[in-house]
Design an enzyme around this catalytic site. Sequence first.
Site, PDB file in Angstrom:
ATOM      1  N   THR A 123      -5.949   1.257  13.568  1.00  0.00           N
ATOM      2  CA  THR A 123      -5.756   1.631  12.306  1.00  0.00           C
ATOM      3  C   THR A 123      -6.794   1.680  11.649  1.00  0.00           C
ATOM      4  O   THR A 123      -7.154   2.283  10.615  1.00  0.00           O
ATOM      5  CB  THR A 123      -4.310   0.751  11.731  1.00  0.00           C
ATOM      6  OG1 THR A 123      -3.226   0.839  12.836  1.00  0.00           O
ATOM      7  CG2 THR A 123      -4.152   1.487  10.439  1.00  0.00           C
ATOM      8  N   ASN A 175      -7.518   7.041   7.323  1.00  0.00           N
ATOM      9  CA  ASN A 175      -7.873   6.914   8.446  1.00  0.00           C
ATOM     10  C   ASN A 175      -7.715   8.101   9.536  1.00  0.00           C
ATOM     11  O   ASN A 175      -7.368   7.997  10.681  1.00  0.00           O
ATOM     12  CB  ASN A 175      -7.272   5.699   9.230  1.00  0.00           C
ATOM     13  CG  ASN A 175      -5.718   5.915   9.320  1.00  0.00           C
ATOM     14  OD1 ASN A 175      -5.221   6.851   8.880  1.00  0.00           O
ATOM     15  ND2 ASN A 175      -5.041   4.755   9.568  1.00  0.00           N
ATOM     16  N   GLU A 192       9.809  12.706  14.332  1.00  0.00           N
ATOM     17  CA  GLU A 192       8.730  13.268  13.548  1.00  0.00           C
ATOM     18  C   GLU A 192       8.447  14.542  13.930  1.00  0.00           C
ATOM     19  O   GLU A 192       8.166  15.255  12.879  1.00  0.00           O
ATOM     20  CB  GLU A 192       7.562  12.132  14.030  1.00  0.00           C
ATOM     21  CG  GLU A 192       7.613  10.866  13.350  1.00  0.00           C
ATOM     22  CD  GLU A 192       6.447  10.147  13.758  1.00  0.00           C
ATOM     23  OE1 GLU A 192       6.569   8.890  13.585  1.00  0.00           O
ATOM     24  OE2 GLU A 192       5.503  10.533  14.583  1.00  0.00           O
ATOM     25  N   PHE A 199       0.944  -1.207   0.071  1.00  0.00           N
ATOM     26  CA  PHE A 199      -0.037  -0.061  -0.081  1.00  0.00           C
ATOM     27  C   PHE A 199       0.694   1.046   0.066  1.00  0.00           C
ATOM     28  O   PHE A 199       0.408   2.295   0.184  1.00  0.00           O
ATOM     29  CB  PHE A 199      -0.850   0.041   1.204  1.00  0.00           C
ATOM     30  CG  PHE A 199      -0.178  -0.040   2.389  1.00  0.00           C
ATOM     31  CD1 PHE A 199       0.301   0.982   3.189  1.00  0.00           C
ATOM     32  CD2 PHE A 199       0.176  -1.441   3.127  1.00  0.00           C
ATOM     33  CE1 PHE A 199       1.077   0.900   4.442  1.00  0.00           C
ATOM     34  CE2 PHE A 199       0.378  -1.457   4.414  1.00  0.00           C
ATOM     35  CZ  PHE A 199       1.139  -0.424   5.159  1.00  0.00           C
TER      36      PHE A 199
HETATM   37  P1  GTP Z   1      -0.116   6.069  11.575  1.00  0.00           P
HETATM   38  O1  GTP Z   1      -0.495   6.697  12.872  1.00  0.00           O
HETATM   39  O2  GTP Z   1      -0.585   6.827  10.507  1.00  0.00           O
HETATM   40  O3  GTP Z   1       1.315   5.595  11.559  1.00  0.00           O
HETATM   41  O4  GTP Z   1      -1.038   4.719  11.562  1.00  0.00           O
HETATM   42  P2  GTP Z   1      -0.728   3.451  12.651  1.00  0.00           P
HETATM   43  O5  GTP Z   1       0.508   3.332  13.341  1.00  0.00           O
HETATM   44  O6  GTP Z   1      -2.016   2.934  13.073  1.00  0.00           O
HETATM   45  O7  GTP Z   1      -0.518   2.288  11.353  1.00  0.00           O
HETATM   46  P3  GTP Z   1       0.827   1.852  10.577  1.00  0.00           P
HETATM   47  O8  GTP Z   1       1.887   2.675  11.172  1.00  0.00           O
HETATM   48  O9  GTP Z   1       0.677   0.312  10.522  1.00  0.00           O
HETATM   49  O10 GTP Z   1       0.471   2.313   9.098  1.00  0.00           O
HETATM   50  C1  GTP Z   1       0.834   3.800   8.588  1.00  0.00           C
HETATM   51  C2  GTP Z   1      -0.505   4.380   7.833  1.00  0.00           C
HETATM   52  O11 GTP Z   1      -0.483   3.440   6.348  1.00  0.00           O
HETATM   53  C3  GTP Z   1      -1.942   3.962   8.199  1.00  0.00           C
HETATM   54  O12 GTP Z   1      -2.362   4.881   9.143  1.00  0.00           O
HETATM   55  C4  GTP Z   1      -2.804   3.975   6.997  1.00  0.00           C
HETATM   56  O13 GTP Z   1      -2.982   5.272   6.560  1.00  0.00           O
HETATM   57  C5  GTP Z   1      -1.924   3.241   5.897  1.00  0.00           C
HETATM   58  N1  GTP Z   1      -2.113   1.917   6.053  1.00  0.00           N
HETATM   59  C6  GTP Z   1      -1.831   0.736   6.839  1.00  0.00           C
HETATM   60  N2  GTP Z   1      -2.100  -0.300   6.447  1.00  0.00           N
HETATM   61  C7  GTP Z   1      -2.771  -0.178   5.193  1.00  0.00           C
HETATM   62  C8  GTP Z   1      -3.369  -1.107   4.320  1.00  0.00           C
HETATM   63  O14 GTP Z   1      -3.600  -2.255   4.367  1.00  0.00           O
HETATM   64  N3  GTP Z   1      -3.913  -0.321   3.177  1.00  0.00           N
HETATM   65  C9  GTP Z   1      -3.829   0.856   2.944  1.00  0.00           C
HETATM   66  N4  GTP Z   1      -4.293   1.653   1.901  1.00  0.00           N
HETATM   67  N5  GTP Z   1      -3.290   1.795   3.915  1.00  0.00           N
HETATM   68  C10 GTP Z   1      -2.709   1.238   4.900  1.00  0.00           C
END
Ligand code: GTP
Length: 139
Positions: free
Chosen positions: A93, A114, A128, A59
Amino acid sequence: MKKNITFTMIKPDAMENGHAGDIMSMIIKSGFKISALKLTQLTIKQAEIFYSVHRKKPFFQELVTFMTRCPIIVAVLEKNNAVEDFRKLIGSTNPENAEKGSVRKLFATSMGENAIHGSDSEDNAKIESSFFFAGREIF
Ligand code: GTP
Ligand code: MG
């Protein structure tokens, strides 16, 4: 003395859907102090660097395109136990699994779009924060 910090971004979907004010209000009412705040638009290069831990994920391109789509609000927040408390406030997430009353449950549209970012550790919060703010801009 500074309490713990975390870093947040109000993401393009929430900006476009008019939720920025409600989200800022939830953050402040939950006891976070704003230490730094700005409106900015990520370049493709910046988004690739910010999310470089995900560069091998399927993604990744979608994420970079999404995050550069429009101006976003970025902020450094201060509170005791900031990272953990903020992750609780924003929810899981995937908004389908996000807790009732969390920012993502209320405002996120999908797993990818999200609404909000929250740092996953205090070390990453510092990295960051300095990605977006000079030291003199953090109060
Ligand atoms: P952040 O606070 O934004 O870092 O989110 P997170 O810590 O809850 O999730 P993570 O760090 O695993 O992923 C970072 C971001 O990538 C997510 O918030 C989503 O916007 C995006 N993301 C994660 N998994 C997916 C997925 O399966 N599909 C898509 N399209 N986007 C994803
Ligand atoms: Mg993350």
